[in-house]
Write a protein that holds these residues in place. Structure first.
Motif, PDB file in Angstrom:
ATOM      1  N   ALA A 297     -13.404 -34.645  64.451  1.00  0.00           N
ATOM      2  CA  ALA A 297     -13.372 -33.394  63.685  1.00  0.00           C
ATOM      3  C   ALA A 297     -14.785 -32.974  63.284  1.00  0.00           C
ATOM      4  O   ALA A 297     -15.138 -31.797  63.339  1.00  0.00           O
ATOM      5  N   LEU A 298     -15.601 -33.943  62.878  1.00  0.00           N
ATOM      6  CA  LEU A 298     -16.986 -33.655  62.497  1.00  0.00           C
ATOM      7  C   LEU A 298     -17.788 -33.151  63.695  1.00  0.00           C
ATOM      8  O   LEU A 298     -18.539 -32.174  63.593  1.00  0.00           O
ATOM      9  N   ILE A 299     -17.611 -33.797  64.834  1.00  0.00           N
ATOM     10  CA  ILE A 299     -18.351 -33.403  66.030  1.00  0.00           C
ATOM     11  C   ILE A 299     -17.961 -31.987  66.467  1.00  0.00           C
ATOM     12  O   ILE A 299     -18.819 -31.131  66.706  1.00  0.00           O
ATOM     13  N   SER A 300     -16.652 -31.743  66.561  1.00  0.00           N
ATOM     14  CA  SER A 300     -16.176 -30.405  66.941  1.00  0.00           C
ATOM     15  C   SER A 300     -16.636 -29.353  65.939  1.00  0.00           C
ATOM     16  O   SER A 300     -17.036 -28.245  66.321  1.00  0.00           O
ATOM     17  N   GLY A 301     -16.586 -29.704  64.652  1.00  0.00           N
ATOM     18  CA  GLY A 301     -17.032 -28.780  63.619  1.00  0.00           C
ATOM     19  C   GLY A 301     -18.510 -28.462  63.738  1.00  0.00           C
ATOM     20  O   GLY A 301     -18.936 -27.331  63.478  1.00  0.00           O
ATOM     21  N   THR A 324     -12.265 -26.780  78.201  1.00  0.00           N
ATOM     22  CA  THR A 324     -10.852 -26.410  78.312  1.00  0.00           C
ATOM     23  C   THR A 324     -10.708 -24.913  78.109  1.00  0.00           C
ATOM     24  O   THR A 324     -11.687 -24.206  77.874  1.00  0.00           O
ATOM     25  N   ASP A 325      -9.465 -24.414  78.176  1.00  0.00           N
ATOM     26  CA  ASP A 325      -9.193 -22.992  77.994  1.00  0.00           C
ATOM     27  C   ASP A 325      -9.128 -22.596  76.526  1.00  0.00           C
ATOM     28  O   ASP A 325      -8.962 -21.419  76.209  1.00  0.00           O
ATOM     29  N   VAL A 326      -9.226 -23.552  75.616  1.00  0.00           N
ATOM     30  CA  VAL A 326      -9.109 -23.258  74.193  1.00  0.00           C
ATOM     31  C   VAL A 326     -10.472 -22.896  73.647  1.00  0.00           C
ATOM     32  O   VAL A 326     -11.421 -23.673  73.751  1.00  0.00           O
ATOM     33  N   LYS A 327     -10.584 -21.710  73.050  1.00  0.00           N
ATOM     34  CA  LYS A 327     -11.880 -21.240  72.597  1.00  0.00           C
ATOM     35  C   LYS A 327     -12.488 -22.167  71.551  1.00  0.00           C
ATOM     36  O   LYS A 327     -13.688 -22.388  71.517  1.00  0.00           O
ATOM     37  N   GLY A 328     -11.690 -22.730  70.684  1.00  0.00           N
ATOM     38  CA  GLY A 328     -12.208 -23.596  69.634  1.00  0.00           C
ATOM     39  C   GLY A 328     -12.788 -24.889  70.164  1.00  0.00           C
ATOM     40  O   GLY A 328     -13.534 -25.563  69.471  1.00  0.00           O
ATOM     41  N   GLN A 329     -12.439 -25.254  71.403  1.00  0.00           N
ATOM     42  CA  GLN A 329     -12.957 -26.485  71.982  1.00  0.00           C
ATOM     43  C   GLN A 329     -14.153 -26.153  72.866  1.00  0.00           C
ATOM     44  O   GLN A 329     -14.009 -25.577  73.941  1.00  0.00           O
ATOM     45  N   LEU A 330     -15.310 -26.503  72.381  1.00  0.00           N
ATOM     46  CA  LEU A 330     -16.529 -26.243  73.123  1.00  0.00           C
ATOM     47  C   LEU A 330     -17.406 -27.486  73.095  1.00  0.00           C
ATOM     48  O   LEU A 330     -17.145 -28.431  72.351  1.00  0.00           O
ATOM     49  N   TYR A 331     -18.424 -27.470  73.902  1.00  0.00           N
ATOM     50  CA  TYR A 331     -19.315 -28.620  74.016  1.00  0.00           C
ATOM     51  C   TYR A 331     -20.741 -28.116  74.155  1.00  0.00           C
ATOM     52  O   TYR A 331     -21.036 -27.288  75.022  1.00  0.00           O
ATOM     53  N   ILE A 332     -21.621 -28.586  73.263  1.00  0.00           N
ATOM     54  CA  ILE A 332     -23.032 -28.216  73.310  1.00  0.00           C
ATOM     55  C   ILE A 332     -23.828 -29.495  73.547  1.00  0.00           C
ATOM     56  O   ILE A 332     -23.975 -30.312  72.630  1.00  0.00           O
ATOM     57  N   PRO A 333     -24.297 -29.728  74.764  1.00  0.00           N
ATOM     58  CA  PRO A 333     -24.954 -31.002  75.089  1.00  0.00           C
ATOM     59  C   PRO A 333     -26.071 -31.392  74.129  1.00  0.00           C
ATOM     60  O   PRO A 333     -26.145 -32.544  73.693  1.00  0.00           O
ATOM     61  N   PHE A 334     -26.958 -30.468  73.810  1.00  0.00           N
ATOM     62  CA  PHE A 334     -28.085 -30.787  72.928  1.00  0.00           C
ATOM     63  C   PHE A 334     -27.598 -31.278  71.573  1.00  0.00           C
ATOM     64  O   PHE A 334     -28.105 -32.270  71.028  1.00  0.00           O
ATOM     65  N   VAL A 335     -26.598 -30.597  71.012  1.00  0.00           N
ATOM     66  CA  VAL A 335     -26.057 -30.990  69.712  1.00  0.00           C
ATOM     67  C   VAL A 335     -25.365 -32.344  69.812  1.00  0.00           C
ATOM     68  O   VAL A 335     -25.506 -33.208  68.931  1.00  0.00           O
ATOM     69  N   ASN A 336     -24.611 -32.551  70.900  1.00  0.00           N
ATOM     70  CA  ASN A 336     -23.867 -33.794  71.073  1.00  0.00           C
ATOM     71  C   ASN A 336     -24.785 -35.014  71.061  1.00  0.00           C
ATOM     72  O   ASN A 336     -24.576 -35.969  70.304  1.00  0.00           O
ATOM     73  N   TRP A 337     -25.822 -34.969  71.897  1.00  0.00           N
ATOM     74  CA  TRP A 337     -26.692 -36.141  72.010  1.00  0.00           C
ATOM     75  C   TRP A 337     -27.600 -36.289  70.796  1.00  0.00           C
ATOM     76  O   TRP A 337     -27.971 -37.419  70.432  1.00  0.00           O
ATOM     77  N   SER A 338     -27.929 -35.169  70.152  1.00  0.00           N
ATOM     78  CA  SER A 338     -28.714 -35.254  68.908  1.00  0.00           C
ATOM     79  C   SER A 338     -27.886 -35.899  67.802  1.00  0.00           C
ATOM     80  O   SER A 338     -28.389 -36.730  67.029  1.00  0.00           O
ATOM     81  N   LEU A 339     -26.606 -35.527  67.710  1.00  0.00           N
ATOM     82  CA  LEU A 339     -25.715 -36.135  66.721  1.00  0.00           C
ATOM     83  C   LEU A 339     -25.537 -37.624  66.989  1.00  0.00           C
ATOM     84  O   LEU A 339     -25.539 -38.435  66.054  1.00  0.00           O
ATOM     85  N   LEU A 340     -25.379 -37.984  68.260  1.00  0.00           N
ATOM     86  CA  LEU A 340     -25.227 -39.401  68.595  1.00  0.00           C
ATOM     87  C   LEU A 340     -26.456 -40.187  68.149  1.00  0.00           C
ATOM     88  O   LEU A 340     -26.337 -41.256  67.536  1.00  0.00           O
ATOM     89  N   ALA A 341     -27.641 -39.660  68.456  1.00  0.00           N
ATOM     90  CA  ALA A 341     -28.873 -40.343  68.057  1.00  0.00           C
ATOM     91  C   ALA A 341     -28.937 -40.482  66.534  1.00  0.00           C
ATOM     92  O   ALA A 341     -29.306 -41.540  66.006  1.00  0.00           O
ATOM     93  N   GLY A 342     -28.557 -39.405  65.828  1.00  0.00           N
ATOM     94  CA  GLY A 342     -28.575 -39.450  64.372  1.00  0.00           C
ATOM     95  C   GLY A 342     -27.582 -40.451  63.803  1.00  0.00           C
ATOM     96  O   GLY A 342     -27.891 -41.194  62.864  1.00  0.00           O
ATOM     97  N   CYS A 343     -26.372 -40.486  64.377  1.00  0.00           N
ATOM     98  CA  CYS A 343     -25.341 -41.421  63.894  1.00  0.00           C
ATOM     99  C   CYS A 343     -25.750 -42.875  64.130  1.00  0.00           C
ATOM    100  O   CYS A 343     -25.551 -43.735  63.266  1.00  0.00           O
ATOM    101  N   LEU A 344     -26.322 -43.140  65.305  1.00  0.00           N
ATOM    102  CA  LEU A 344     -26.759 -44.509  65.595  1.00  0.00           C
ATOM    103  C   LEU A 344     -27.904 -44.912  64.666  1.00  0.00           C
ATOM    104  O   LEU A 344     -27.983 -46.069  64.219  1.00  0.00           O
ATOM    105  N   PHE A 345     -28.773 -43.964  64.365  1.00  0.00           N
ATOM    106  CA  PHE A 345     -29.853 -44.250  63.406  1.00  0.00           C
ATOM    107  C   PHE A 345     -29.272 -44.625  62.049  1.00  0.00           C
ATOM    108  O   PHE A 345     -29.725 -45.586  61.407  1.00  0.00           O
ATOM    109  N   ILE A 346     -28.254 -43.875  61.605  1.00  0.00           N
ATOM    110  CA  ILE A 346     -27.619 -44.168  60.315  1.00  0.00           C
ATOM    111  C   ILE A 346     -26.991 -45.561  60.327  1.00  0.00           C
ATOM    112  O   ILE A 346     -27.117 -46.329  59.358  1.00  0.00           O
ATOM    113  N   VAL A 347     -26.313 -45.907  61.422  1.00  0.00           N
ATOM    114  CA  VAL A 347     -25.669 -47.225  61.523  1.00  0.00           C
ATOM    115  C   VAL A 347     -26.697 -48.347  61.395  1.00  0.00           C
ATOM    116  O   VAL A 347     -26.515 -49.296  60.621  1.00  0.00           O
TER     117      VAL A 347
END
Length: 652
Positions: A297-301, A324-347
């Protein structure tokens, strides 16, 4: 709008179930760590337990239910929610409202970096009840990394399971809590707000405990941000069920704590302690699934938040993919990998959920304050009486500034991490917004009809080398006006002779697969404007689409684009095309004010990471010419030069 999107927004049992899976991940997993954070390493006392529960009850009532569920959900911008949508509704009320909008958005993204780590870590730490030396961090890293990796494939199919899982989760929360309450019903006395007042006024360090209490409502912003996915009725009705389940579990944990009054909590987590021993492993598995959903939910948000920020020119343009065909479901590569890096840093930085609890919530408090500021302007816009606006403003401000004061205690315990990230994001967003405004201020749109004769003369002037048979520009203006920089590029920068000039405009719709175009021959065969209307899921392959348009025009005998070169013409070879991409830059011969110079320097630095027009429109780079034109093309100056004779120069 896609079928799945319609089901999610429609008020129905299916809509309610989907809402449970989308909206409540963050706030729904808070029982994993809230009571543990409130008690901390202090001795368990009745006043502490009842006071903490009372604060939780009234926080969920005032902050989450009244402010967000009842009032804020009314503020939808064409069905969309979230702080950028709220700003879009009130931005004409005052220019300075852009400040709380940017700060609130940046703070929400910054604090969101802790949500997946704290939720997943809290759940996995439950395995220590089975085996003390369980390697928590590697498991958390694997779960979070896997979750981010699969974002690129979409969550359409996994998402169908989210609703039933969260229904089971909340049912379990309520049941476990109710069983404990039945054995210690006097814990219900905590509903009396006097216990909260006693805790805040008389308990040593009681006011600072609000920082831990606040964790129970950190997911409130998600209720509003996910409005566009689920619809207001579905959120309001499911909240009644969710709030009941949460309170039952909190009070159940409180009942268990009253049994151990006088002792210290130590490594125990009240959430797991109220589970029967036989249910421990299924409970940990269910908690882990719930935290994965909370993270999803956080990632999609975050994707939605960044996309809305891009629309408002708060954020550099990034590549957006719709798996997918659902407008609310989207994917932004830059945001995705930046969030992953940030989450791993927090861990790796905090390592334990207890340490994350000490830092969590500071910046989200700032977001809530910013939302309150914008909300007051919205209430006035819709005609709410001043007395209600003032009362709401005072109530929410008192609550949120109290939380902010308590959460400031978290600054030195790791809260500075999210504050620094939020500050950097705010700076970037503000500079991008301001830089875009400065650029727009100096941009000029002109009536293209005034230049028809110039187009005819240039195209016929054989003394000018032919730049291309077909010259294509992408314009932001859909009507009969055109950006002046295009005309500057054609006539001033380097006269560009062509047989046909094409002006392209692209507009996106809310339908996923729309592929439409219209053609306006401004000068038949010489100057043509094409407006594309594309669905949000359609990749804007302008190079290919333009070829299809030309093919249609040729088949309808509206235009002949066979090569004009004799050697090519006899073989019916089509004429060549060239795209020109224009970037405006400041020039040294005209100095902007110092403040604007600084802003524009950072703006152009940030622009390097954003998506360029040739990549955004998927142009064939071998057919693209990139140009830079002055930011300020036409200007007047009072600077005069005095002409003197050569002899006077020599004398000097």
């Amino acid at each position: 709008m896609g079928k799945s999107q319609d089901v999610a927004q429609k008020f129905s049992m299916a809509g309610l179930l989907i809402t449970l899976g989308i909206v409540y991940g963050d706030i729904g997993t808070s029982p994993l760590y809230v009571m543990k954070a409130i008690v901390g390493d202090q001795a368990i006392e009745k006043s502490l337990v009842l006071g903490g529960l009372s604060c939780i009850f009234w926080t969920l009532t005032i902050q989450t239910t009244v402010k967000y569920v009842i009032i804020t959900l009314r503020a939808d911008n064409d069905g969309e929610g979230g702080i950028p949508a709220l700003y879009a509704l009130v931005r004409r009320k005052a220019r300075w409202l852009v400040v709380p909008a940017i700060i609130g958005t940046a703070a929400l993204l910054a604090d969101g970096l802790i949500t997946p780590p704290i939720s997943v870590t809290s759940a996995i730490e439950g395995l220590r009840l089975i085996r003390e030396d369980i390697p928590v961090i590697p498991i958390v890293v694997i779960i979070i990394s896997t979750l981010f990796f699969f974002q690129q494939f979409g969550t359409k199919f996994v998402g169908k399971a989210f609703g039933p899982i969260m229904l089971l989760w909340f049912g379990t929360l309520g049941t476990l809590g109710a069983l404990q309450i039945l054995q210690h019903a006097d814990v219900l006395a905590a509903i009396n707000p006097w216990h909260a007042i006693e805790l805040l006024m008389n308990y040593p360090g009681g006011f600072i405990l609000l920082g831990a209490v606040f964790l129970c409502t950190t997911g409130a912003e998600a209720l509003y941000s996910d409005l566009g996915h689920c619809g207001v009725k579905n959120i309001r009705i499911t909240w009644a069920f969710v709030k009941t389940a949460l309170l039952l579990n909190y009070f159940g944990q409180g009942a268990w704590l009253l049994y151990d009054a006088g002792d210290k909590l130590g490594d125990k987590n009240p959430f797991y302690q109220i589970m029967p021993e036989w249910f421990l492993i299924p409970g940990i598995i269910l908690a882990s699934l719930a935290t994965i959903i909370a993270s999803q939910a956080l990632i999609s948000g975050s994707y939605t938040l960044v996309q809305e920020a891009m629309k408002l020119k708060f954020w550099p343009r990034l590549k957006v993919i719709y798996p997918t065909d659902v407008k609310g479901q989207l994917y932004i590569p830059f945001v995705n990998w930046s969030l992953l890096a940030g989450c791993l840093f927090i861990v790796f930085f905090f390592r334990e959920s207890e340490n994350m609890e000490a830092a969590y919530g500071l910046t989200i408090t700032i977001t809530m304050i910013m939302t309150t500021v914008l909300l007051m302007f919205y209430l006035r816009k819709i005609g709410t009486a001043w007395i209600w606006i003032i009362l709401c403003g005072i109530l929410f401000s008192v609550v949120e500034f109290a939380f902010l004061y308590a959460n400031l205690n978290k600054f030195m315990h790791g809260g500075y991490v999210t504050i620094i990230i939020g500050a950097l994001l705010s700076l970037m967003m503000w500079v991008w917004y301001k830089g875009h405004k400065i650029t727009r201020r100096y941009e000029k749109n002109v009536d293209i009809a005034d230049y028809y004769e110039m187009f005819k003369d240039l195209s016929a002037d054989e003394s000018v080398p032919k730049f291309a048979s077909n010259l294509v520009y992408i314009d932001s203006q859909p009507m009969d006006v055109v950006e002046h920089k295009i005309l500057y590029s054609i006539f001033n920068k380097q006269p560009k002779r062509a047989d046909t000039y094409w002006i392209i405009h692209v507009k996106y719709t809310d339908e996923p697969h729309t592929r439409q175009y219209s053609v306006d021959e401004l000068i038949p065969g010489l100057l043509i404007k094409v407006d594309f209307k594309l669905g949000f899921q359609v990749e804007p392959r302008i190079n290919m689409f333009l070829r299809n348009v030309i093919k249609d025009l040729q088949e309808n005998e509206e235009i002949d684009l066979t090569s004009k070169h004799e050697s090519m013409k006899k073989h019916d070879i089509p004429s060549d095309f060239r795209f020109v991409i224009i970037e405006k830059i400041p020039t040294y011969d005209y100095q902007l004010p110092v403040f604007q110079e600084i802003v524009m320097s950072i703006y152009y630095f940030i622009k390097r990471i954003s998506l360029t027009d040739d990549k955004a429109y998927e142009l064939d780079t071998s057919l693209v010419t990139k140009e830079k034109v002055p930011l300020i093309i036409s200007r007047t100056t009072d600077e005069k030069l005095e002409r003197v004779s050569l002899e006077e120069i020599k004398k000097q």
